[in-house]
Write a protein that holds these residues in place. Sequence first.
Motif, PDB file in Angstrom:
ATOM      1  N   ALA A   1       0.838  -1.210   0.000  1.00 48.30           N
ATOM      2  CA  ALA A   1       0.000   0.000   0.000  1.00 48.30           C
ATOM      3  C   ALA A   1       0.866   1.252   0.000  1.00 48.30           C
ATOM      4  O   ALA A   1       0.572   2.225  -0.705  1.00 48.30           O
ATOM      5  CB  ALA A   1      -0.915  -0.013   1.226  1.00 48.30           C
ATOM      6  N   GLU A   2       1.938   1.242   0.759  1.00 47.31           N
ATOM      7  CA  GLU A   2       2.823   2.397   0.824  1.00 47.31           C
ATOM      8  C   GLU A   2       3.515   2.649  -0.512  1.00 47.31           C
ATOM      9  O   GLU A   2       3.706   3.782  -0.924  1.00 47.31           O
ATOM     10  CB  GLU A   2       3.860   2.193   1.933  1.00 47.31           C
ATOM     11  CG  GLU A   2       4.543   3.461   2.355  1.00 47.31           C
ATOM     12  CD  GLU A   2       5.374   3.279   3.607  1.00 47.31           C
ATOM     13  OE1 GLU A   2       6.212   4.164   3.864  1.00 47.31           O
ATOM     14  OE2 GLU A   2       5.209   2.280   4.328  1.00 47.31           O
ATOM     15  N   LYS A   3       3.874   1.555  -1.199  1.00 48.10           N
ATOM     16  CA  LYS A   3       4.493   1.681  -2.520  1.00 48.10           C
ATOM     17  C   LYS A   3       3.481   2.110  -3.575  1.00 48.10           C
ATOM     18  O   LYS A   3       3.849   2.691  -4.590  1.00 48.10           O
ATOM     19  CB  LYS A   3       5.097   0.341  -2.954  1.00 48.10           C
ATOM     20  CG  LYS A   3       6.334  -0.051  -2.221  1.00 48.10           C
ATOM     21  CD  LYS A   3       6.819  -1.397  -2.734  1.00 48.10           C
ATOM     22  CE  LYS A   3       8.089  -1.809  -2.045  1.00 48.10           C
ATOM     23  NZ  LYS A   3       8.662  -3.024  -2.613  1.00 48.10           N
ATOM     24  N   GLY A   4       2.211   1.776  -3.325  1.00 51.04           N
ATOM     25  CA  GLY A   4       1.180   2.095  -4.310  1.00 51.04           C
ATOM     26  C   GLY A   4       1.258   1.185  -5.519  1.00 51.04           C
ATOM     27  O   GLY A   4       0.899   1.585  -6.627  1.00 51.04           O
ATOM     28  N   ASP A   5       1.721  -0.053  -5.321  1.00 50.46           N
ATOM     29  CA  ASP A   5       1.829  -0.968  -6.463  1.00 50.46           C
ATOM     30  C   ASP A   5       0.512  -1.698  -6.704  1.00 50.46           C
ATOM     31  O   ASP A   5      -0.446  -1.564  -5.951  1.00 50.46           O
ATOM     32  CB  ASP A   5       3.002  -1.929  -6.310  1.00 50.46           C
ATOM     33  CG  ASP A   5       2.895  -2.832  -5.094  1.00 50.46           C
ATOM     34  OD1 ASP A   5       1.790  -2.982  -4.550  1.00 50.46           O
ATOM     35  OD2 ASP A   5       3.922  -3.396  -4.685  1.00 50.46           O
ATOM     36  N   GLU A   6       0.487  -2.492  -7.763  1.00 52.73           N
ATOM     37  CA  GLU A   6      -0.747  -3.148  -8.175  1.00 52.73           C
ATOM     38  C   GLU A   6      -1.055  -4.408  -7.372  1.00 52.73           C
ATOM     39  O   GLU A   6      -2.066  -5.047  -7.598  1.00 52.73           O
ATOM     40  CB  GLU A   6      -0.689  -3.496  -9.670  1.00 52.73           C
ATOM     41  CG  GLU A   6       0.278  -4.602 -10.012  1.00 52.73           C
ATOM     42  CD  GLU A   6       1.700  -4.139 -10.277  1.00 52.73           C
ATOM     43  OE1 GLU A   6       2.491  -4.981 -10.707  1.00 52.73           O
ATOM     44  OE2 GLU A   6       2.043  -2.970 -10.064  1.00 52.73           O
ATOM     45  N   PHE A   7      -0.227  -4.759  -6.419  1.00 57.93           N
ATOM     46  CA  PHE A   7      -0.415  -5.991  -5.667  1.00 57.93           C
ATOM     47  C   PHE A   7      -1.302  -5.830  -4.428  1.00 57.93           C
ATOM     48  O   PHE A   7      -1.764  -6.821  -3.888  1.00 57.93           O
ATOM     49  CB  PHE A   7       0.943  -6.550  -5.223  1.00 57.93           C
ATOM     50  CG  PHE A   7       1.881  -6.802  -6.360  1.00 57.93           C
ATOM     51  CD1 PHE A   7       1.576  -7.721  -7.339  1.00 57.93           C
ATOM     52  CD2 PHE A   7       3.063  -6.099  -6.464  1.00 57.93           C
ATOM     53  CE1 PHE A   7       2.438  -7.962  -8.391  1.00 57.93           C
ATOM     54  CE2 PHE A   7       3.936  -6.325  -7.510  1.00 57.93           C
ATOM     55  CZ  PHE A   7       3.618  -7.257  -8.478  1.00 57.93           C
ATOM     56  N   THR A   8      -1.535  -4.625  -3.986  1.00 58.42           N
ATOM     57  CA  THR A   8      -2.230  -4.387  -2.725  1.00 58.42           C
ATOM     58  C   THR A   8      -3.559  -5.115  -2.649  1.00 58.42           C
ATOM     59  O   THR A   8      -3.825  -5.846  -1.693  1.00 58.42           O
ATOM     60  CB  THR A   8      -2.448  -2.876  -2.496  1.00 58.42           C
ATOM     61  OG1 THR A   8      -1.185  -2.229  -2.599  1.00 58.42           O
ATOM     62  CG2 THR A   8      -3.043  -2.607  -1.134  1.00 58.42           C
ATOM     63  N   ASP A   9      -4.420  -4.928  -3.645  1.00 56.45           N
ATOM     64  CA  ASP A   9      -5.755  -5.532  -3.601  1.00 56.45           C
ATOM     65  C   ASP A   9      -5.703  -7.055  -3.642  1.00 56.45           C
ATOM     66  O   ASP A   9      -6.446  -7.721  -2.918  1.00 56.45           O
ATOM     67  CB  ASP A   9      -6.619  -5.008  -4.754  1.00 56.45           C
ATOM     68  CG  ASP A   9      -6.917  -3.511  -4.600  1.00 56.45           C
ATOM     69  OD1 ASP A   9      -6.961  -3.034  -3.445  1.00 56.45           O
ATOM     70  OD2 ASP A   9      -7.113  -2.848  -5.628  1.00 56.45           O
ATOM     71  N   SER A  10      -4.831  -7.608  -4.473  1.00 59.14           N
ATOM     72  CA  SER A  10      -4.756  -9.074  -4.569  1.00 59.14           C
ATOM     73  C   SER A  10      -4.143  -9.691  -3.316  1.00 59.14           C
ATOM     74  O   SER A  10      -4.496 -10.806  -2.935  1.00 59.14           O
ATOM     75  CB  SER A  10      -3.991  -9.494  -5.821  1.00 59.14           C
ATOM     76  OG  SER A  10      -2.666  -9.027  -5.769  1.00 59.14           O
TER      77      SER A  10
END
Length: 130
Positions: free
Chosen positions: A9-18
């Motif tokens: 979440a802190e990085k704002g990458d696309e993995f957060t939701d998954s």
Amino acid sequence: MKTIIDSSAEKGDEFTDSIKIQKSVAVHVQCRKNYTRRSTIAAVKRQHEEDQTGTTKISPPRTRARSRSDDNSKTFTARIGFENDLVTAEASYHHDCYVSFLNQLTGVETGRPRDEPLILAMEEIFAYIS
């Protein structure tokens, strides 16, 4: 899991939701440490800021490219495709992955070549002895 989710979440990458919907994930220890390291997160944030302001530093082109089209190279490319600067992202190979990436042989048998006449002779000797 909480640390990985927070880092994502802190990085704002696309993995957060998954990642949030997973009960657990299998991650190499070193990968987890690299992913959750404060300096790595700061580098990703810095990269996002540079992308938004248009002040991205362009790395010089490589003189050698990997031309072999195998599964490892496709997986590797998929993982790093979104990164512009691997040094800033503190990217590194796992030793075993690096060796596999460089030395992967497709369709080639490893080890000594089979010497059929010698094998037949040894079988006859073993049959005679027993």
